[in-house]
Design an enzyme around this catalytic site. Structure first.
Site, PDB file in Angstrom:
ATOM      1  N   ASP A  74      -5.682 -23.457  -1.915  1.00 14.94           N
ATOM      2  CA  ASP A  74      -5.707 -23.897  -3.138  1.00 14.94           C
ATOM      3  C   ASP A  74      -6.346 -25.175  -3.124  1.00 14.94           C
ATOM      4  O   ASP A  74      -7.234 -25.479  -3.902  1.00 14.94           O
ATOM      5  CB  ASP A  74      -4.179 -23.974  -3.483  1.00 14.94           C
ATOM      6  CG  ASP A  74      -4.255 -24.571  -4.891  1.00 14.94           C
ATOM      7  OD1 ASP A  74      -4.939 -24.270  -5.935  1.00 14.94           O
ATOM      8  OD2 ASP A  74      -2.916 -25.211  -5.235  1.00 14.94           O
ATOM      9  N   VAL A  77     -10.441 -25.537  -2.890  1.00 17.13           N
ATOM     10  CA  VAL A  77     -11.335 -25.348  -4.053  1.00 17.13           C
ATOM     11  C   VAL A  77     -10.885 -26.108  -5.144  1.00 17.13           C
ATOM     12  O   VAL A  77      -9.905 -25.776  -5.948  1.00 17.13           O
ATOM     13  CB  VAL A  77     -11.082 -23.687  -4.308  1.00 17.13           C
ATOM     14  CG1 VAL A  77     -12.170 -23.263  -5.415  1.00 17.13           C
ATOM     15  CG2 VAL A  77     -11.181 -22.914  -3.169  1.00 17.13           C
ATOM     16  N   GLY A  79      -9.476 -29.038  -5.857  1.00 15.46           N
ATOM     17  CA  GLY A  79      -8.400 -29.495  -5.684  1.00 15.46           C
ATOM     18  C   GLY A  79      -6.939 -28.794  -5.655  1.00 15.46           C
ATOM     19  O   GLY A  79      -7.159 -27.461  -5.854  1.00 15.46           O
ATOM     20  N   ASN A 101     -10.738 -14.667   0.382  1.00 17.17           N
ATOM     21  CA  ASN A 101      -9.335 -14.234   0.196  1.00 17.17           C
ATOM     22  C   ASN A 101      -9.004 -12.906   0.038  1.00 17.17           C
ATOM     23  O   ASN A 101      -7.776 -12.457   0.291  1.00 17.17           O
ATOM     24  CB  ASN A 101      -9.202 -14.973  -1.325  1.00 17.17           C
ATOM     25  CG  ASN A 101      -9.129 -16.598  -1.110  1.00 17.17           C
ATOM     26  OD1 ASN A 101      -8.718 -17.060   0.036  1.00 17.17           O
ATOM     27  ND2 ASN A 101      -9.198 -17.141  -2.244  1.00 17.17           N
ATOM     28  N   HIS A 200      -3.058 -22.934  12.959  1.00 16.65           N
ATOM     29  CA  HIS A 200      -3.345 -21.520  13.600  1.00 16.65           C
ATOM     30  C   HIS A 200      -2.431 -21.339  14.634  1.00 16.65           C
ATOM     31  O   HIS A 200      -2.699 -20.335  15.567  1.00 16.65           O
ATOM     32  CB  HIS A 200      -4.791 -21.349  13.724  1.00 16.65           C
ATOM     33  CG  HIS A 200      -5.486 -21.102  12.657  1.00 16.65           C
ATOM     34  ND1 HIS A 200      -6.926 -21.050  12.734  1.00 16.65           N
ATOM     35  CD2 HIS A 200      -5.223 -21.112  11.417  1.00 16.65           C
ATOM     36  CE1 HIS A 200      -7.602 -20.911  11.441  1.00 16.65           C
ATOM     37  NE2 HIS A 200      -6.556 -21.061  10.602  1.00 16.65           N
ATOM     38  N   ASP A 247      -1.962 -17.408  17.516  1.00 14.91           N
ATOM     39  CA  ASP A 247      -1.522 -17.782  18.762  1.00 14.91           C
ATOM     40  C   ASP A 247      -0.801 -16.569  19.552  1.00 14.91           C
ATOM     41  O   ASP A 247       0.282 -16.030  19.353  1.00 14.91           O
ATOM     42  CB  ASP A 247      -0.515 -19.133  18.725  1.00 14.91           C
ATOM     43  CG  ASP A 247       0.427 -19.369  19.759  1.00 14.91           C
ATOM     44  OD1 ASP A 247       0.299 -18.846  21.015  1.00 14.91           O
ATOM     45  OD2 ASP A 247       1.375 -20.143  19.723  1.00 14.91           O
ATOM     46  N   THR A 250       3.347 -17.033  20.662  1.00 12.74           N
ATOM     47  CA  THR A 250       4.402 -17.545  19.691  1.00 12.74           C
ATOM     48  C   THR A 250       3.889 -17.588  18.307  1.00 12.74           C
ATOM     49  O   THR A 250       3.735 -18.905  17.780  1.00 12.74           O
ATOM     50  CB  THR A 250       4.978 -18.744  20.203  1.00 12.74           C
ATOM     51  OG1 THR A 250       4.038 -19.807  20.369  1.00 12.74           O
ATOM     52  CG2 THR A 250       5.929 -18.577  21.396  1.00 12.74           C
TER      53      THR A 250
END
Ligand code: HEM
Ligand SMILES: *[C@@H]1O[C@H](CO)[C@@H](O)[C@H](O)[C@H]1NC(C)=O
Ligand SMILES: *[C@@H]1O[C@H](CO)[C@@H](O)[C@H](O)[C@H]1NC(C)=O
Ligand SMILES: *[C@@H]1O[C@H](CO)[C@@H](O)[C@H](O)[C@H]1NC(C)=O
Ligand SMILES: *[C@@H]1O[C@H](CO)[C@@H](O)[C@H](O)[C@H]1NC(C)=O
Length: 327
Positions: A74, A77, A79, A101, A200, A247, A250
């Site tokens: 959000d 793009v 703001g 997306n 991530h 990851d 975990t």
């Protein structure tokens, strides 16, 4: 001697003039966000959102990652204005189906649920853009990460642009200098890039996002690459949507494992590993891998900064009733 109008008023220097000045200056900063924005207009907003996020994450842990990502997309793009939530219509194409997306961002139903619950406690007050910012923070907290004070008062856009989504959201194929430029275009520093990429440490990516990396690159841990190939065939079009954790150990816990993975060349995305390939961000990756506290501190600051990207405030935009369409 020249006196600015401000100095002239101060020269009169009586308490009333000062109070008037204070009121005027608080109008002037209406372009800024505030942590207490809903304290009077919707005191239950924050607790309502927190409970709904907790419920969604309890049902599916990955949702915490998906909600965090929604706020990121959000904000990048034009703001943080809730564009990403707008549905496409026959006459209007929004961001949901833009290349970064489509078949990838998720969590829209959870945002709908939250919005319905927030509308029930105070109708037409809390913006969808603010709900995204709060839900991102609450998601991180639910998964064991740090908490921070969310700045509020964003309003919602009435339009969206697919081409802006295409160009503003960084692609996983970018190299380090392109990542730095992409963040810099949003007013975010190299430090912010490294800290925010720590997101991530939770969530999943589709085979199509990391196929080229595991088959064609050499700056990847060989045993790691081999283990990923089993569920991500080399042929484009086959198994494109198969998932792997960002990851590997975990993916539902928010900690600093992301950086530890980069040190052993186990970043899942090309863009992840770029942060540790002998370039200008190596030192910071190493630091975050060793000091989770420092990572959390910088991550919180960077989230607030990202949440401040070009918000609509004052009388701009609107408070959408339904996050999927303009009023
Ligand atoms: C540095 C540039 C970045 C790139 C190139 C990038 C790219 C990606 C890609 C390709 C995916 C997987 C999408 C898929 O395969 O469907 C992903 C997932 C994700 N990204 Fe990023 N990202 C970046 C930065 C960020 C930032 C700044 C945040 C948050 C502040 C973030 C949060 C997430 C999360 C939480 C997921 C997992 C979502 C889920 O499981 O639903 N990313 N990202
Ligand atoms: C988005 O994904 C759907 C389902 O896979 C596909 O049919 C559609 O063509 C895609 N849209 C765009 C704009 O890429
Ligand atoms: C967005 O990017 C995709 C693939 O990168 C391209 O096919 C599409 O035409 C672009 N759409 C717009 C509106 O720029
Ligand atoms: C990074 O990517 C950009 C754009 O694709 C390219 O122009 C540049 O040469 C690359 N830089 C390095 C150091 O590879
Ligand atoms: C690759 O991963 C293996 C197994 O986790 C590990 O023992 C090894 O040190 C890693 N290699 C590199 C170059 O980091």
């Amino acid at each position: 001697m020249y006196q600015s109008p401000l100095q002239s008023v101060m020269a009169i220097s009586n308490p009333i003039a000062c109070i008037v000045l204070l009121i005027i200056s608080s109008w002037c900063v209406n372009g800024q966000l505030s942590p207490t924005f809903y304290d009077k207009s919707c005191p239950k907003a924050l607790s309502t959102i927190k409970a709904a996020v907790a419920q969604a994450v309890a049902k599916e842990k990955r949702m915490g990652a998906s909600l965090l990502r929604l706020h990121f997309h959000d904000c990048f793009v034009n703001g943080c204005d809730g564009w990403i939530l707008l549905d496409d219509t026959p006459t209007f194409t929004g961001e949901k189906t833009a290349a970064p997306n489509n078949n990838s961002v998720r969590g829209f139903e959870v945002i709908d649920t939250i919005k319905t619950q927030v509308e029930a406690v105070c109708s037409g007050v809390v913006s969808c853009a603010d709900i995204l910012a709060i839900a991102a923070r609450d998601s991180v907290v639910e998964l064991g990460g740090p908490s921070w004070t969310v700045m509020l008062g964003r309003r919602d856009s009435t339009t969206a642009s697919k081409s802006a989504a295409n160009t503003s959201i960084p692609a996983p194929t970018l190299n380090l200098s392109a990542l730095i430029s992409s963040f810099s275009a949003q007013g975010l520093s190299r430090k912010d890039l490294v800290a925010l990429s720590g997101s991530h440490t939770i969530g999943q990516a589709r085979c199509t996002s990391f196929r080229a990396r595991i088959y064609n690159e050499y700056q990847i841990n060989t045993s790691f690459a081999t283990s990923l190939k089993a569920n991500c065939p080399s042929t484009s079009g086959s198994g494109d949507n198969n998932l792997a954790p960002l990851d590997l150990q975990t993916p539902t816990v928010f900690e600093n494992n992301y950086y530890k993975n980069l040190l052993s060349q186990k970043g899942l995305l090309h863009s992840d590993q770029q942060l540790f390939i002998g370039g200008s961000t190596d030192l910071r990756v190493k630091k975050y891998s060793l000091h989770q506290k420092t990572f959390f501190k910088d991550f919180k600051a960077a989230m607030v900064k990202m949440g401040n990207i070009k918000p609509l405030t004052g009388t701009k935009g609107q408070i959408r009733k339904n996050c999927r369409k303009p009023n």
